[in-house]
Design an enzyme around this catalytic site. Structure first.
Site, PDB file in Angstrom:
ATOM      1  N   GLY A  63       9.479  -1.528   5.147  1.00 26.34           N
ATOM      2  CA  GLY A  63      10.081  -0.203   5.155  1.00 26.34           C
ATOM      3  C   GLY A  63      11.573  -0.285   4.908  1.00 26.34           C
ATOM      4  O   GLY A  63      12.166  -1.358   4.996  1.00 26.34           O
ATOM      5  N   CYS A 116       7.868  -7.977   6.283  1.00 24.71           N
ATOM      6  CA  CYS A 116       9.268  -7.542   6.137  1.00 24.71           C
ATOM      7  C   CYS A 116       9.747  -6.766   7.362  1.00 24.71           C
ATOM      8  O   CYS A 116       9.944  -7.353   8.411  1.00 24.71           O
ATOM      9  CB  CYS A 116       9.442  -6.757   4.842  1.00 24.71           C
ATOM     10  SG  CYS A 116       9.166  -7.781   3.383  1.00 24.71           S
ATOM     11  N   TYR A 117       9.909  -5.451   7.268  1.00 26.56           N
ATOM     12  CA  TYR A 117      10.317  -4.675   8.438  1.00 26.56           C
ATOM     13  C   TYR A 117       9.352  -4.900   9.594  1.00 26.56           C
ATOM     14  O   TYR A 117       9.760  -4.974  10.765  1.00 26.56           O
ATOM     15  CB  TYR A 117      10.380  -3.188   8.078  1.00 26.56           C
ATOM     16  CG  TYR A 117      10.750  -2.284   9.232  1.00 26.56           C
ATOM     17  CD1 TYR A 117      12.084  -2.123   9.609  1.00 26.56           C
ATOM     18  CD2 TYR A 117       9.776  -1.599   9.945  1.00 26.56           C
ATOM     19  CE1 TYR A 117      12.424  -1.297  10.678  1.00 26.56           C
ATOM     20  CE2 TYR A 117      10.103  -0.765  11.012  1.00 26.56           C
ATOM     21  CZ  TYR A 117      11.426  -0.619  11.378  1.00 26.56           C
ATOM     22  OH  TYR A 117      11.762   0.208  12.434  1.00 26.56           O
ATOM     23  N   HIS A 163       6.843  -9.659   0.447  1.00 24.59           N
ATOM     24  CA  HIS A 163       5.702  -8.776   0.169  1.00 24.59           C
ATOM     25  C   HIS A 163       4.581  -9.542  -0.535  1.00 24.59           C
ATOM     26  O   HIS A 163       4.620  -9.729  -1.757  1.00 24.59           O
ATOM     27  CB  HIS A 163       6.146  -7.601  -0.708  1.00 24.59           C
ATOM     28  CG  HIS A 163       7.046  -6.630  -0.019  1.00 24.59           C
ATOM     29  ND1 HIS A 163       6.569  -5.633   0.805  1.00 24.59           N
ATOM     30  CD2 HIS A 163       8.402  -6.520   0.011  1.00 24.59           C
ATOM     31  CE1 HIS A 163       7.591  -4.939   1.287  1.00 24.59           C
ATOM     32  NE2 HIS A 163       8.708  -5.454   0.816  1.00 24.59           N
ATOM     33  N   GLU A 201       1.689  -8.479  -1.136  1.00 28.54           N
ATOM     34  CA  GLU A 201       0.800  -7.555  -1.832  1.00 28.54           C
ATOM     35  C   GLU A 201       1.196  -7.273  -3.268  1.00 28.54           C
ATOM     36  O   GLU A 201       0.390  -6.748  -4.042  1.00 28.54           O
ATOM     37  CB  GLU A 201       0.708  -6.231  -1.051  1.00 28.54           C
ATOM     38  CG  GLU A 201       1.964  -5.379  -1.048  1.00 28.54           C
ATOM     39  CD  GLU A 201       2.968  -5.745   0.037  1.00 28.54           C
ATOM     40  OE1 GLU A 201       3.859  -4.931   0.307  1.00 28.54           O
ATOM     41  OE2 GLU A 201       2.871  -6.863   0.609  1.00 28.54           O
ATOM     42  N   ASP A 229     -12.884  13.556 -10.350  1.00 27.86           N
ATOM     43  CA  ASP A 229     -12.879  13.686  -8.899  1.00 27.86           C
ATOM     44  C   ASP A 229     -13.799  14.802  -8.412  1.00 27.86           C
ATOM     45  O   ASP A 229     -14.653  14.581  -7.545  1.00 27.86           O
ATOM     46  CB  ASP A 229     -11.455  13.937  -8.392  1.00 27.86           C
ATOM     47  CG  ASP A 229     -10.489  12.859  -8.838  1.00 27.86           C
ATOM     48  OD1 ASP A 229     -10.954  11.743  -9.145  1.00 27.86           O
ATOM     49  OD2 ASP A 229      -9.275  13.125  -8.895  1.00 27.86           O
ATOM     50  N   LYS A 286      -8.775   6.058  -7.036  1.00 26.32           N
ATOM     51  CA  LYS A 286      -9.418   6.545  -8.257  1.00 26.32           C
ATOM     52  C   LYS A 286     -10.489   5.589  -8.771  1.00 26.32           C
ATOM     53  O   LYS A 286     -11.590   6.021  -9.143  1.00 26.32           O
ATOM     54  CB  LYS A 286      -8.354   6.752  -9.343  1.00 26.32           C
ATOM     55  CG  LYS A 286      -8.863   7.517 -10.560  1.00 26.32           C
ATOM     56  CD  LYS A 286      -8.979   8.994 -10.247  1.00 26.32           C
ATOM     57  CE  LYS A 286      -9.371   9.807 -11.466  1.00 26.32           C
ATOM     58  NZ  LYS A 286      -9.300  11.252 -11.202  1.00 26.32           N
TER      59      LYS A 286
END
Length: 537
Positions: A63, A94-95, A183, A185, A242, A392
């Protein structure tokens, strides 16, 4: 959003507490790609919100805040005691790492050297997080932090450092607390997915058991339990993936008590009404009533230029149409429908949530999705949102299971407010809608002819409310400019512009200027998301 049912069904739930990182949604996606169910909630959620989801693993996201800032977001009181009592593994990123260190008695200070972007880290201990690595092994990761942990809580050890000597990875294996100061990810962290996989499977002992068949089965059960045996349901079909998948799920659950309606709001693409109605009837076999409400929508939009106002007008008018349709249906079946199906997706829900640490109950509005933020408070129909936990590509996977034609599932997303968000300013001014439809049709057909449609997440044209000087047929012109937009993405939450071949762009520009009266200039939008959004409004 209350995703309790699916979460409790999964004994492997990974819960992400969001502290505002732009990458938080990527953590959710990466974990789901490992066939493990993951959910993201606000990092300042109550302890009861966390406990009722019964997670096996909790990830504290990164964050933009500093743990030293007044009002910095934090997990709730009692969180540490809860995870230790339940034996839950916790990973701070991280944060999230800094939060763990500070709350467990360590020290976090503003770093002497801030670390942003690609950095190299080295494995100090091949245990825990790096149990599948060798001591001294190096890897490139993506850093984004100004603070750093300078004193670890008792029982913690450093297992990885940056090439500047800063703490990069810490853990207390006995208490099941882990932390990464980068990170994992993002794709820039080359071995990040390997680290996440090792953490979830080898350290936490999770198993890959979440699949779309189970999600579909569970969602059908939820709908059957929610909708009474005598209740009737309306589904608004937009012609997009959708709403169509959502309708098919509900139809499987309650059968003929679902009543679909397709509204022509006057803001559709070229021949969209004819094309989608043919698909509904011949391919999907869904009973659909088509309502022509062009006049109702365009008359209310006349003179309106503010984007949020346009979205809210359109959202409100949709509900008015549904109310009218419901009254007509009541006369037909003897009972007024009580539910409305919407194809809300997980990114819609995430983007409509307040940012962690903001102290606000409502977020700074990026945009109101007509199916999340734009609905009137006095709406008379209760909502069914069977896709609200899905991204999606997961929606497309669910549609494939239900035998919806693949060609239909590959359709690019189309916004609920339609072409209204692709015409900055008054959408009813002049013949802007007709011009945009023609330009958009040429652009999309050219993309299909080039065989690159499936490489693109979304492509469309934008009508610009400006006129430029040009020369056409040896005469000076003062005509409109249009912009072309095409992006690549996985879920629409971040996106990059598509790199077209120059010859393709040249051909498309010529076709548009030669075929569409009133256009003499074609522009290409080459901004990513962020900083821009995909749609122009």
């Amino acid at each position: 959003m209350e995703p309790v049912t699916q979460a409790k069904k999964s004994s492997n739930l990974v819960l992400i507490l969001d502290y505002g990182s732009q990458y938080t949604h990527l953590i959710t996606r990466r974990i789901r790609s490992l066939s493990i169910f993951s959910l993201c909630i606000n990092g300042t959620s109550s302890l009861s919100s966390i406990t009722e989801l019964n997670p096996r693993v909790i990830i504290l996201s990164g964050g933009p805040h500093s743990v030293h800032s007044e009002g910095a977001p934090c997990f709730p009181s009692g969180f540490i005691e809860y995870v230790e009592e339940k034996g839950i593994h916790v990973l701070g990123i991280c944060y999230g790492l800094q939060l763990l260190v500070q709350k467990l008695g360590g020290v976090v200070k503003i770093g002497e050297k801030h670390e942003y972007g690609r950095m190299e880290i080295e494995v100090e201990k091949n245990e825990g997080l790096f149990g599948n690595k060798g001591i001294g092994e190096k890897q490139l990761v993506w850093m984004s932090h100004g603070d750093e942990a300078v004193k670890l809580p008792e029982g913690f050890e450093v297992v990885g450092r940056s090439n500047q000597g800063a703490v990069a990875a810490v853990e207390n294996r006995e208490r099941r607390f882990y932390g990464l100061q980068y990170h994992p990810e993002v794709t820039h962290s080359v071995e990040g997915m390997e680290t996440l996989r090792h953490f979830l499977f080898d350290i936490c002992g999770l198993t890959a058991g979440w699949n779309m068949e189970d999600v579909l089965e569970e969602e059908i059960k939820v709908i059957k339990a929610m909708v009474g045996p005598e209740d009737h349901v309306i589904c608004a079909l937009s012609g997009g993936v959708d709403s169509t998948v959502a309708a098919t799920v509900v139809h499987k659950a309650i059968g003929d008590r679902l009543h679909c309606v397709f509204v022509d709001n006057g803001l559709l693409r070229y021949k969209e009404r004819e094309r989608v109605m043919a698909t509904f009837e011949s391919d999907l076999h869904l009973p659909v009533t088509c309502v022509d409400a062009t006049e109702e929508f365009l008359s209310k939009l006349k003179g309106v230029t503010e984007p949020e106002m346009k979205r809210k007008i359109i959202g409100k008018e949709f509900i008015n149409i549904f109310d009218i349709f419901a009254h007509d249906l009541e006369k037909k079946v003897g009972k007024k429908p009580t539910y409305l199906v919407q194809g809300t997706l997980y990114p819609d829900v995430i983007e409509s949530c307040p940012p962690p640490g903001s102290g606000r109950t409502h977020s700074h509005t990026i945009k109101s999705h007509h199916n999340v933020g734009g609905l009137p408070k006095d709406m008379k129909l209760k909502l069914i949102e069977p896709l609200k936990l899905l991204f999606k590509d997961e929606v497309r996977a669910m549609g494939k299971i239900m035998n919806i034609p693949v060609a239909f599932l590959r359709r690019h997303p189309f916004p609920g407010p339609g072409l209204a968000v692709r015409i900055p300013g008054d959408v009813t001014a002049g013949n802007s809608l007709d011009i945009l439809r023609q330009v958009d049709e040429i652009f999309i057909q050219s993309i299909k002819d080039a065989g690159i449609y499936d490489e693109i997440w979304q492509a469309f044209a934008v009508f610009l409310p400006v006129k430029t000087v040009g020369v056409q047929g040896d005469q000076r012109t003062h005509s409109h400019a249009v912009a072309l937009r095409a992006v690549t993405s996985q879920d629409g939450m971040t996106a990059d512009w598509y790199y077209f071949d120059f010859k393709f762009l040249d051909d498309v520009s010529r076709k548009i200027c030669n075929s569409v009266r009133g256009v003499n200039r074609v522009l290409l939008d080459i901004t990513s998301k962020p900083p821009s959004t995909i749609e122009w409004e």
